[in-house]
Scaffold this motif. Structure first.
Motif, PDB file in Angstrom:
ATOM      1  N   ARG A  82       0.830  -1.202   0.000  1.00  0.00           N
ATOM      2  CA  ARG A  82       0.000   0.000   0.000  1.00  0.00           C
ATOM      3  C   ARG A  82       0.870   1.260   0.000  1.00  0.00           C
ATOM      4  O   ARG A  82       1.950   1.273   0.567  1.00  0.00           O
ATOM      5  CB  ARG A  82      -0.911   0.027   1.231  1.00  0.00           C
ATOM      6  N   ARG A  83       0.351   2.304  -0.617  1.00  0.00           N
ATOM      7  CA  ARG A  83       0.956   3.625  -0.461  1.00  0.00           C
ATOM      8  C   ARG A  83       0.290   4.288   0.747  1.00  0.00           C
ATOM      9  O   ARG A  83      -0.924   4.198   0.916  1.00  0.00           O
ATOM     10  CB  ARG A  83       0.764   4.475  -1.714  1.00  0.00           C
TER      11      ARG A  83
ATOM     12  N   GLU B  58       7.057   6.601  -0.683  1.00  0.00           N
ATOM     13  CA  GLU B  58       6.106   5.589  -0.226  1.00  0.00           C
ATOM     14  C   GLU B  58       5.070   6.181   0.731  1.00  0.00           C
ATOM     15  O   GLU B  58       3.968   5.648   0.872  1.00  0.00           O
ATOM     16  CB  GLU B  58       6.843   4.440   0.463  1.00  0.00           C
TER      17      GLU B  58
ATOM     18  N   THR C 198      -2.224  14.159  -5.589  1.00  0.00           N
ATOM     19  CA  THR C 198      -2.045  13.318  -6.762  1.00  0.00           C
ATOM     20  C   THR C 198      -1.394  12.006  -6.340  1.00  0.00           C
ATOM     21  O   THR C 198      -0.314  12.002  -5.745  1.00  0.00           O
ATOM     22  CB  THR C 198      -1.158  14.022  -7.801  1.00  0.00           C
ATOM     23  N   ILE C 199      -2.044  10.908  -6.623  1.00  0.00           N
ATOM     24  CA  ILE C 199      -1.508   9.590  -6.314  1.00  0.00           C
ATOM     25  C   ILE C 199      -0.821   9.064  -7.578  1.00  0.00           C
ATOM     26  O   ILE C 199      -1.467   8.957  -8.635  1.00  0.00           O
ATOM     27  CB  ILE C 199      -2.621   8.621  -5.864  1.00  0.00           C
ATOM     28  N   PRO C 200       0.468   8.723  -7.504  1.00  0.00           N
ATOM     29  CA  PRO C 200       1.219   8.418  -8.725  1.00  0.00           C
ATOM     30  C   PRO C 200       0.878   7.093  -9.395  1.00  0.00           C
ATOM     31  O   PRO C 200       1.306   6.866 -10.532  1.00  0.00           O
ATOM     32  CB  PRO C 200       2.673   8.422  -8.242  1.00  0.00           C
ATOM     33  N   ASP C 201       0.145   6.211  -8.738  1.00  0.00           N
ATOM     34  CA  ASP C 201      -0.199   4.934  -9.364  1.00  0.00           C
ATOM     35  C   ASP C 201      -1.509   4.432  -8.760  1.00  0.00           C
ATOM     36  O   ASP C 201      -2.149   5.132  -7.969  1.00  0.00           O
ATOM     37  CB  ASP C 201       0.929   3.908  -9.173  1.00  0.00           C
ATOM     38  N   ASP C 202      -1.907   3.232  -9.142  1.00  0.00           N
ATOM     39  CA  ASP C 202      -3.199   2.708  -8.675  1.00  0.00           C
ATOM     40  C   ASP C 202      -3.041   1.696  -7.550  1.00  0.00           C
ATOM     41  O   ASP C 202      -3.912   0.860  -7.324  1.00  0.00           O
ATOM     42  CB  ASP C 202      -3.970   2.084  -9.844  1.00  0.00           C
ATOM     43  N   ARG C 203      -1.946   1.764  -6.814  1.00  0.00           N
ATOM     44  CA  ARG C 203      -1.768   0.882  -5.673  1.00  0.00           C
ATOM     45  C   ARG C 203      -2.816   1.184  -4.606  1.00  0.00           C
ATOM     46  O   ARG C 203      -3.292   2.319  -4.489  1.00  0.00           O
ATOM     47  CB  ARG C 203      -0.367   1.067  -5.071  1.00  0.00           C
TER      48      ARG C 203
END
Length: 323
Positions: free
Chosen positions: A128-129, A152, A166-171
């Motif tokens: 998880r982030r 992280e 802004t979340i850099p990915d879909d984790r």
């Protein structure tokens, strides 16, 4: 001019003091201070402490006089002396530096802060982030963000941050919080995060520590109707600053933070009939007593203690010292 009688000389204006309880030292602060004292007793002076052990100038001055030397990095301390990590916690890199230099390392991090560190590391290990709700540049936030590689853990300071981040990915996401935040403000940020990220994981129980919550609750009960609310504490103490905000929001006409009685502008008492009083979790009770003594020198005090909880939490000092 006629001479005043003894009774007239003793006459003082009356003022009501609404004294919040609980206030002052929490178990984590008491543990951290005791850790430095025990380290000095065990190893002798000097003992090095990474960052102020707690955010209070009076505590730091006393421990300095006993032989504690406060530094901002492990590299500033000699390798042949112990180093104590402050109650606020430290990034993993600081612990690694002390280990690499083969120093005697004693960790006085508050157990409730350590709980947040553990949560953050577990979330990252699970893929998880992590979103950390807290205040930039506070040592506790620096320590928590340092529990994982850069990027992280992302910082969220406001409701607007929660809406805009802004979340850099879909984790998958998780959140943790700084332990000394405003309960009400944090609830709003958490709500905004959950509205935007319905699947975000969070702690089973809120991260804001019991002492922070208890002191805010006591101020909420004490502040309404006060002409002035005084919080004894350091301007670098997050929980003390939050108490001032809590008093204002709860209905105090004016609220302020002072380090001690000597720093207070006593002209502000003129014409006031009701004053509220509390202290941050890193402020010694002696500072509250000093303030009341100074106030009593010119006023007749009607003290009303407003108690909303009783605390009996005790944290043992690190095992190295307790053994």
């Amino acid at each position: 001019m006629p001479t005043k009688t003894p009774a007239e000389k003793r006459a003082k204006p009356r003022i009501t003091v609404r004294l919040s309880s609980p206030r002052g030292f929490c178990a984590g602060v008491e543990r951290a201070i005791k850790t430095v004292e025990e380290t000095l007793s065990l190893y002798g002076a000097p003992v090095y402490v990474r960052h102020e052990i707690v955010h209070n100038a009076h505590v730091v001055a006393r421990l300095s006089a006993m032989g504690a030397v406060f530094v901002e990095s492990v590299a500033e301390a000699p390798t042949d002396r112990p180093i104590v990590f402050s109650a606020h916690g430290a990034p993993q890199s600081a612990h690694a530096d002390a280990a690499q230099r083969k120093m005697v390392k004693i960790d006085a991090t508050c157990p409730l802060v350590l709980k947040v560190h553990t949560q953050a590391r577990r979330h990252v290990a699970a893929g998880r982030r992590v979103l950390l709700i807290g205040h930039a540049n506070h040592p506790e936030v620096i320590g928590t963000m340092g529990q994982a590689p850069d990027g992280e853990i992302l910082l969220v300071q406001t409701i607007q941050d929660a809406k805009d981040i802004t979340i850099p990915d879909d984790r998958p996401l998780a959140y943790v919080t700084q332990t000394t935040l405003s309960v009400d403000d944090t609830a709003g940020i958490i709500s905004a995060l959950k509205n935007r990220f319905p699947d975000i994981a969070g702690p089973a129980k809120e991260d804001i520590c019991y002492a922070t919550s208890n002191r805010q609750d006591a101020v909420k009960a004490s502040a309404p109707g006060t002409d002035l609310f005084v919080v004894i504490g350091s301007p670098t103490s997050s929980n003390s600053v939050r108490l001032v905000e809590t008093a204002k929001a709860a209905g105090a006409k004016h609220a302020m933070l002072v380090e001690d009685a000597e720093q207070f502008d006593w002209d502000m008492i003129d014409g006031i009939s009701t004053i509220g009083l509390s202290a941050g979790a890193s402020a010694p009770e002696s500072l509250v007593e000093d303030f009341l003594t100074a106030l009593a020198s010119e006023h007749t005090l009607d003290i009303k203690t407003i108690e909303t909880a009783r605390e009996n939490v005790v944290f043992n000092t690190p095992l190295r010292l307790a053994s």
